[in-house]
Design a protein around this motif. Structure first.
Motif, PDB file in Angstrom:
ATOM      1  N   ARG A  68       0.838  -1.211   0.000  1.00 49.88           N
ATOM      2  CA  ARG A  68       0.000   0.000   0.000  1.00 49.88           C
ATOM      3  C   ARG A  68       0.872   1.260   0.000  1.00 49.88           C
ATOM      4  NH1 ARG A  68      -2.926  -1.132   4.179  1.00 49.88           N
ATOM      5  NH2 ARG A  68      -1.597  -0.039   5.636  1.00 49.88           N
ATOM      6  N   GLU A 121      -9.444  -5.636   1.316  1.00 49.43           N
ATOM      7  CA  GLU A 121      -9.629  -4.190   1.348  1.00 49.43           C
ATOM      8  C   GLU A 121      -8.385  -3.471   0.816  1.00 49.43           C
ATOM      9  OE1 GLU A 121     -10.029  -0.825   4.798  1.00 49.43           O
ATOM     10  OE2 GLU A 121     -11.129  -2.688   5.099  1.00 49.43           O
ATOM     11  N   THR A 122      -7.196  -3.967   1.156  1.00 49.60           N
ATOM     12  CA  THR A 122      -5.949  -3.346   0.704  1.00 49.60           C
ATOM     13  C   THR A 122      -5.825  -3.402  -0.810  1.00 49.60           C
ATOM     14  OG1 THR A 122      -4.774  -3.783   2.757  1.00 49.60           O
ATOM     15  CG2 THR A 122      -3.424  -3.508   0.786  1.00 49.60           C
ATOM     16  N   THR A 124      -8.174  -3.796  -3.075  1.00 49.51           N
ATOM     17  CA  THR A 124      -9.215  -2.954  -3.675  1.00 49.51           C
ATOM     18  C   THR A 124      -8.842  -1.479  -3.547  1.00 49.51           C
ATOM     19  OG1 THR A 124     -10.885  -4.620  -3.189  1.00 49.51           O
ATOM     20  CG2 THR A 124     -11.675  -2.382  -3.596  1.00 49.51           C
ATOM     21  N   LEU A 125      -8.366  -1.075  -2.376  1.00 51.20           N
ATOM     22  CA  LEU A 125      -7.960   0.312  -2.146  1.00 51.20           C
ATOM     23  C   LEU A 125      -6.824   0.702  -3.085  1.00 51.20           C
ATOM     24  CD1 LEU A 125      -8.000   2.962  -0.454  1.00 51.20           C
ATOM     25  CD2 LEU A 125      -6.349   1.838   1.060  1.00 51.20           C
ATOM     26  N   CYS A 126      -5.811  -0.148  -3.216  1.00 47.63           N
ATOM     27  CA  CYS A 126      -4.664   0.160  -4.078  1.00 47.63           C
ATOM     28  C   CYS A 126      -5.081   0.279  -5.536  1.00 47.63           C
ATOM     29  CB  CYS A 126      -3.574  -0.887  -3.910  1.00 47.63           C
ATOM     30  SG  CYS A 126      -2.729  -0.771  -2.317  1.00 47.63           S
ATOM     31  N   THR A 128      -8.008   1.112  -6.654  1.00 48.59           N
ATOM     32  CA  THR A 128      -8.779   2.354  -6.772  1.00 48.59           C
ATOM     33  C   THR A 128      -7.862   3.570  -6.758  1.00 48.59           C
ATOM     34  OG1 THR A 128     -10.708   1.329  -5.743  1.00 48.59           O
ATOM     35  CG2 THR A 128     -10.605   3.740  -5.704  1.00 48.59           C
TER      36      THR A 128
END
Length: 190
Positions: A68, A121-122, A124-126, A128
């Motif tokens: 991340r 979640e990590t 998906t966040l990265c 995005t």
């Protein structure tokens, strides 16, 4: 690099420890792979094992934080370039930096990414964050009529990644391939 949000602000010393652990882990993973001993990472970061485990309860949490952080750094450059350069120049410079990042960090990033659950979640966040960073540079260049309207942010990422992978062993070719790519991205005659 930001520590994960826990609902309350992290003390300054805790934030410094977190950031030092992540940076040290990045170096250790680059040297020894994702199985680098966590106690060695703590020692090299100048913290106790308890501090490392307080921030990262397991190896997977530390791997996710390193991945991340790497993506956040690349995304932060998008904003810096957007604020200081004309739109098409900012997009081109960011693509150059993306290619350099892929050539430099790909083996580590690929290894770390393979260890992260793609539904996490990590991850998906990265995905995005990096897509948003590309969009923030692409849209102004398109609005200025300089970049083709049919190009999407994920296309920009695919071009950069593809060139980076293709040029890992021949980095001197990257500038030529980027120039050809930029020519193809531009609106004809602009």
């Amino acid at each position: 690099m930001g520590a994960p949000s826990t609902g309350r602000p992290m003390r300054a010393d805790a934030r410094r420890n977190y950031e030092r652990i992540v940076e040290t882990a990045r170096e250790a993973f680059a040297e020894h792979g994702p199985d680098a001993p966590l106690d060695d990472i703590a020692r090299r970061a100048g913290v106790g094992a308890g501090t490392l485990y307080r921030h990262f309860p397991n190896r997977e949490a530390l791997i996710e934080a390193v991945y991340r952080s790497s993506i956040e750094t690349l995304c932060r450059r998008s904003g810096e370039l957007r604020e200081t350069m004309p739109p098409v120049d900012a997009l081109e410079q960011w693509m150059r930096e993306q290619v350099a990042w892929v050539m430099d960090k790909r083996s580590l990033a690929t290894t770390l990414k393979a260890l992260i659950d793609h539904d996490s979640e990590t991850f998906t966040l990265c995905r995005t964050m990096i897509t948003d960073a590309a969009a923030e540079l692409l849209k102004p260049a398109q609005e200025a009529g300089l970049i083709r309207a049919d190009i999407e942010p994920r296309d920009v990422l695919r071009f950069g990644h593809g060139i980076g992978v293709a040029c890992e062993k021949t980095p001197e070719v990257a500038d030529r391939l980027l120039a050809v790519t930029f020519d193809g991205l531009r609106v004809a005659g602009r």
